[in-house]
Design a protein around this motif. Structure first.
Motif, PDB file in Angstrom:
ATOM      1  N   HIS A 148      -6.004  11.825   4.261  1.00  0.00           N
ATOM      2  CA  HIS A 148      -6.140  11.085   5.042  1.00  0.00           C
ATOM      3  C   HIS A 148      -4.829   9.460   5.035  1.00  0.00           C
ATOM      4  O   HIS A 148      -5.471   8.395   5.650  1.00  0.00           O
ATOM      5  CB  HIS A 148      -7.280  10.541   6.824  1.00  0.00           C
ATOM      6  CG  HIS A 148      -6.614  10.536   7.537  1.00  0.00           C
ATOM      7  ND1 HIS A 148      -7.638   8.950   8.277  1.00  0.00           N
ATOM      8  CD2 HIS A 148      -5.270   9.742   8.612  1.00  0.00           C
ATOM      9  CE1 HIS A 148      -6.378   8.860   9.303  1.00  0.00           C
ATOM     10  NE2 HIS A 148      -6.099   9.002   9.279  1.00  0.00           N
ATOM     11  N   LEU A 200      -1.986   7.012   5.391  1.00  0.00           N
ATOM     12  CA  LEU A 200      -1.549   6.149   6.188  1.00  0.00           C
ATOM     13  C   LEU A 200      -1.347   4.326   4.938  1.00  0.00           C
ATOM     14  O   LEU A 200      -0.298   3.734   5.008  1.00  0.00           O
ATOM     15  CB  LEU A 200      -3.443   4.842   5.992  1.00  0.00           C
ATOM     16  CG  LEU A 200      -4.341   5.857   6.990  1.00  0.00           C
ATOM     17  CD1 LEU A 200      -5.440   5.686   7.569  1.00  0.00           C
ATOM     18  CD2 LEU A 200      -3.003   5.225   8.796  1.00  0.00           C
ATOM     19  N   PHE A 228      -6.352  -1.584  11.134  1.00  0.00           N
ATOM     20  CA  PHE A 228      -6.582  -0.031  11.471  1.00  0.00           C
ATOM     21  C   PHE A 228      -8.024   0.468  12.193  1.00  0.00           C
ATOM     22  O   PHE A 228      -8.429  -0.427  12.471  1.00  0.00           O
ATOM     23  CB  PHE A 228      -7.233   0.227  10.422  1.00  0.00           C
ATOM     24  CG  PHE A 228      -5.573   0.489   9.335  1.00  0.00           C
ATOM     25  CD1 PHE A 228      -4.833   1.063   9.476  1.00  0.00           C
ATOM     26  CD2 PHE A 228      -5.577  -0.736   7.526  1.00  0.00           C
ATOM     27  CE1 PHE A 228      -3.160   1.166   8.512  1.00  0.00           C
ATOM     28  CE2 PHE A 228      -4.358  -0.176   7.081  1.00  0.00           C
ATOM     29  CZ  PHE A 228      -3.538   0.493   7.282  1.00  0.00           C
ATOM     30  N   GLU A 273      -9.718   4.749  10.088  1.00  0.00           N
ATOM     31  CA  GLU A 273      -8.378   3.912   8.642  1.00  0.00           C
ATOM     32  C   GLU A 273      -8.954   3.436   8.095  1.00  0.00           C
ATOM     33  O   GLU A 273      -8.131   3.669   6.804  1.00  0.00           O
ATOM     34  CB  GLU A 273      -7.219   4.169   9.698  1.00  0.00           C
ATOM     35  CG  GLU A 273      -6.550   4.955  10.926  1.00  0.00           C
ATOM     36  CD  GLU A 273      -5.622   4.226  12.017  1.00  0.00           C
ATOM     37  OE1 GLU A 273      -4.409   4.800  12.221  1.00  0.00           O
ATOM     38  OE2 GLU A 273      -5.935   2.997  11.565  1.00  0.00           O
TER      39      GLU A 273
END
Length: 143
Positions: free
Chosen positions: A51, A55, A114, A118
């Motif tokens: 992930h 990003l 974010f 995140e």
């Protein structure tokens, strides 16, 4: 004593060289494939790391930063950011800091806003990257 270089001789040099370099390519490929699992840190690849990588790509971080020597040279190398910034807390704090609060004369990161999830994912990705055996790249702590 000098002989003329014939078509037959040229063909033999071409085919002999082609076979030699093809075999060299096969040997080097095999060696690389045997060495990669020892160096690439794949045992620590998690969904959170993936992930964080997504990003990284979606926000075009490589447009400013380098990662393991690849990317732009506008901002610091991030292959050792986990160590340089003091772990996840340092990375998260740096990303969350406001650009206007920067050091005079230095460039600042844009604000990405974010979420905490995140930020954790990006920090985990940079932790993962810092644990790859890169033969001591980057060459200095500053990146």
């Amino acid at each position: 004593m000098s002989q003329a270089f014939t078509k037959s001789m040229a063909r033999n040099v071409f085919y002999g060289g082609s076979v030699f370099f093809f075999l060299l390519l096969v040997v080097l490929t095999f060696d690389t494939m045997q060495t990669l699992p020892k160096r690439d840190n794949r045992q620590n690849l998690t969904e959170t790391v993936a992930h964080g990588k997504r990003l990284w790509e979606e926000n075009n971080c490589i447009g400013c930063h380098t990662l393991l020597g690849e990317g732009a040279y506008f901002a610091p190398e991030l292959g050792n950011a986990y160590t340089r910034l003091g772990g996840k807390g340092g990375i998260i704090g740096f990303i969350k800091s406001r650009p206007e609060a920067g050091i005079p004369g230095r460039r600042s990161m844009p604000q990405f806003n974010f979420s905490d999830e995140e930020l954790n994912a990006v920090a985990e990705f940079l932790k993962y990257v810092s644990e790859i055996n890169t033969n001591d790249w980057p060459p200095n702590v500053q990146g």
